[in-house]
Write an enzyme that holds these catalytic residues in place. Structure first.
Site: not given
Ligand code: NAD
Length: 411
Positions: A101-103
């Protein structure tokens, strides 16, 4: 080329190697979930300012999704999507029980007070708290974020879900963090560079190194390589670079950055160079440790280093990669080279859940063990198939995600 196109191209090249079907390619490439949320705060001058927070959850076949939070002006959905996919392959290459994931938010953290950054973090958590959590998606620091941001994240998440330190990693050591997490990405880059150079018979004292970026990753890489006896001849940050043919004084650089809020601007014990000049220096090892996309088809021919270690995520575009590989450069790919951070994050997460903590020596030993095993697997696969280290890392990572996906059943 856009960031996700680039990640996709690397993926497809490796997928060709293992005859991945079209349907499996599609399943593994399309992110599981993408969200963008409004993040509005009252700034110190009383104005209300509105920003966008992004989170992409790419794949959870091998476990809860894991990936950093980036605060940088260039952040957009495409970049976050690309970085989330990289996390899926990275956690698989080092065989952690995670997905990817990444944000992030498109802000320059240097333009905000500490109070404003805390508010931004808390409002971002308000927007995504029901989509993340210790068994679902666990953020960590990345460019522009640090242990303080992770502490605010944990505290805000607890307001909705109760005590839950494993909801985020990279926290301050005094607040459920792990000794050695902060240094782990840079230390891992150092360990892996050492392994790679050992394989090709290079001695530290005869090896000239240049590092682009002197934040968390760049500075800890410099510290490790300096202590191991490598000749660090150039470093840079966003404001420019510094070069000294006989080798820079690494402790002096680290002290200078510490005394100047992380910046090297004004460092006097070296010649000033630009970031473009740093990339083209006559060195043995080049370590991009800042932004993605810094080596392109335009400047790849100017890069002279024989070895490039991708401490940053996605610093080399595929067409630049082709140019470098053609002239025989050895590239240690991001999904292995900077995996020390997520590996130490995994240790932190496990220990939060057990209410137990290793000491620094144990963390360093375990980090070394995981990264060494992963390096050996990638090196052997590259040799057996006669492919690049990047292709081998992707083949290993994609193969593991495919296997988990098939075992769990798709229907
Ligand atoms: P950071 O914010 O601590 O430091 C970034 C550094 O890059 C700073 O020195 C900054 O001045 C420099 N920089 C910014 N723009 C630049 C430019 N245009 N030219 C040259 N230098 C520039 O970030 P970090 O955590 O060290 O992350 C660096 C890279 O490593 C990113 O690509 C990140 O995704 C990757 N990474 C970080 C971690 C981690 O644990 N922090 C883990 C894996 C990968």
């Amino acid at each position: 080329m856009k960031a996700f196109d680039s990640t996709q191209l690397y993926f497809n090249r490796a997928a060709d190697q293992i005859d991945l079907t079209e349907s499996m390619r599609c399943l593994l490439l399309v992110p599981k979930r993408e969200v963008q949320v409004q993040v509005a705060i009252e700034r110190d001058d009383g104005e209300v300012a509105t920003y966008i927070g992004y989170r992409v959850q790419h794949d959870d076949a091998r476990g809860p999704m894991k990936g950093g939070l980036r605060f940088h002006p260039d952040v957009d959905m495409d970049e976050i999507r690309s970085l989330a996919a990289l996390m899926t392959w990275k956690t698989a290459v080092v065989d952690l029980p995670y997905g990817g994931a990444k944000g992030g938010m498109a802000i320059d953290p240097k333009q905000f007070s500490r109070r404003e950054l805390e508010l931004l973090t808390r409002r971002f958590v308000d927007g995504i708290h029901d989509l993340v959590g210790p068994d679902v998606d666990i953020p960590a620091p990345d460019m522009g974020t640090n242990a303080d941001v992770m502490a605010w994240f944990m505290n805000q998440y607890a307001k909705y879900h109760g005590f839950s330190p494993a909801c985020v990693t990279g926290k301050p050591v005094e607040l459920f963090g792990l000794p050695g997490r902060e240094e782990a990405t840079g230390r891992g880059v150092g360990i892996l560079t050492y392994k790679l150079l050992g394989r090709i018979g290079r001695k530290p004292g005869d090896t000239r190194v240049a590092i682009q970026g002197f934040g968390n990753v760049g500075s800890h890489t410099a510290k490790f390589l300096g202590e191991a006896g490598y000749r660090l001849v150039a470093v840079s940050d966003a404001s420019g670079g510094f070069y000294r043919a006989d080798g820079l004084n690494v402790p002096a650089l680290l002290r200078y950055a510490l005394d100047h809020n992380g910046s090297l601007t004004g460092f006097a014990e070296a010649d000033a160079i630009s970031n473009a000049e740093l990339l083209a220096l006559d060195v043995d090892v080049l370590i991009p440790a800042a932004l993605g996309g810094v080596i392109t088809a335009q400047n790849a021919k100017a890069v002279r280093a024989g070895i490039i270690v991708e401490a940053a995520n996605a610093p080399i575009y595929p067409d630049a990669d082709d140019v470098l590989q053609e002239r025989g450069a050895i590239i240690l790919p991001d999904i292995l080279a900077n995996a020390g951070g997520v590996t130490a994050s995994y240790f932190e997460w496990v220990q939060n859940r057990q209410h137990y903590r290793w000491d620094l020596n144990r963390v360093r030993q375990e980090l070394d063990r995981v990264l060494t095993n992963s390096f050996e697997s990638v090196w052997e696969l590259a040799a057996t198939r006669n492919i690049s280290l990047r292709a081998a890392a992707y083949v290993l990572g994609i193969g593991r995600v495919r296997r988990a996906t098939e075992l769990a059943g798709v229907c």
